[in-house]
Motif scaffolding. Structure first.
Motif, PDB file in Angstrom:
ATOM      1  N   TYR A  19       0.763  -1.165   0.005  1.00 32.11           N
ATOM      2  CA  TYR A  19       0.185  -0.015   0.032  1.00 32.11           C
ATOM      3  C   TYR A  19       1.010   1.099   0.066  1.00 32.11           C
ATOM      4  O   TYR A  19       0.574   2.340  -0.865  1.00 32.11           O
ATOM      5  N   SER A  23       0.488   3.551  -3.274  1.00 30.80           N
ATOM      6  CA  SER A  23      -0.364   4.832  -2.978  1.00 30.80           C
ATOM      7  C   SER A  23       0.247   6.217  -3.227  1.00 30.80           C
ATOM      8  O   SER A  23      -0.220   7.191  -3.203  1.00 30.80           O
ATOM      9  N   ASP A  24       1.699   6.016  -3.488  1.00 30.44           N
ATOM     10  CA  ASP A  24       2.534   7.068  -3.853  1.00 30.44           C
ATOM     11  C   ASP A  24       2.500   7.419  -5.260  1.00 30.44           C
ATOM     12  O   ASP A  24       3.128   6.689  -6.015  1.00 30.44           O
ATOM     13  N   PHE A  59      -6.461  10.542  -5.888  1.00 28.94           N
ATOM     14  CA  PHE A  59      -6.230   9.341  -5.241  1.00 28.94           C
ATOM     15  C   PHE A  59      -7.026   9.364  -4.004  1.00 28.94           C
ATOM     16  O   PHE A  59      -7.177  10.445  -3.500  1.00 28.94           O
ATOM     17  N   GLN A  62      -5.054   8.907   2.137  1.00 29.56           N
ATOM     18  CA  GLN A  62      -4.509   7.837   2.824  1.00 29.56           C
ATOM     19  C   GLN A  62      -5.395   6.939   3.800  1.00 29.56           C
ATOM     20  O   GLN A  62      -6.232   7.773   4.486  1.00 29.56           O
ATOM     21  N   LEU A  68      -6.891   1.975  -2.850  1.00 25.92           N
ATOM     22  CA  LEU A  68      -5.957   2.681  -3.711  1.00 25.92           C
ATOM     23  C   LEU A  68      -6.863   3.161  -4.642  1.00 25.92           C
ATOM     24  O   LEU A  68      -6.260   3.778  -6.105  1.00 25.92           O
ATOM     25  N   HIS A  70      -8.859   5.662  -7.349  1.00 26.91           N
ATOM     26  CA  HIS A  70      -8.579   6.889  -8.054  1.00 26.91           C
ATOM     27  C   HIS A  70      -9.304   7.391  -8.982  1.00 26.91           C
ATOM     28  O   HIS A  70     -10.129   6.321  -9.812  1.00 26.91           O
ATOM     29  N   ARG A  85      -7.488  -2.259  -4.861  1.00 27.01           N
ATOM     30  CA  ARG A  85      -7.231  -2.595  -3.179  1.00 27.01           C
ATOM     31  C   ARG A  85      -6.228  -3.181  -3.082  1.00 27.01           C
ATOM     32  O   ARG A  85      -5.681  -4.156  -3.874  1.00 27.01           O
TER      33      ARG A  85
END
Length: 131
Positions: A19, A23-24, A59, A62, A68, A70, A85
């Motif tokens: 994640y 996620s970045d 996105f 957090q 995740l 978007h 996910r």
């Protein structure tokens, strides 16, 4: 209407690590190179230069749930919601991408997108497991 396809990959790393990496948005070119190579922040959104033009990405905030998701805004102004996910699976993680057909999409186009997403997920696995 063609139904959504749920594409997944198992990654031999804890879901928290998967994640954190996925996620970045700055990591997108490392595992989803077809999306573009130049990722730039702009407030809460991100922009990617693609072969079709500048694409906007927003996105999910957090979170502790592996969400995740978007939203992609295409150069033509279309908005596409992308469910994604990272789900804990023992000591590893299953990443599930829901590919939703757009209106008018042919089966051949959906098959092409399925192959592209499957390749991206395989690359995500390779990159994260090498960290």
């Amino acid at each position: 209407m063609t139904q959504s396809r749920h594409l997944s990959v198992h990654i031999d790393r804890p879901s928290s690590e998967v994640y954190a990496f996925a996620s970045d948005p700055r990591n997108l070119p490392r595992w989803a190179p077809g999306l573009g190579s130049a990722v730039e922040p702009d407030g809460d959104a991100w922009f990617v230069e693609t072969s079709q033009g500048r694409v906007g990405l927003t996105f999910a905030p957090q979170n502790d749930y592996g969400v995740l998701d978007h939203v992609v805004r295409t150069p033509s102004g279309d908005t596409v919601y992308v469910p994604l996910r990272a789900i804990a699976d023992g000591d590893g993680c299953e990443v599930v991408f829901t590919l939703r057909p757009t209106p008018g999409m042919t089966d051949a186009e959906l098959d092409r997108d399925t192959a592209l997403v499957t390749a991206d997920l395989a690359l995500l696995k390779q990159v994260v497991e090498a960290l």
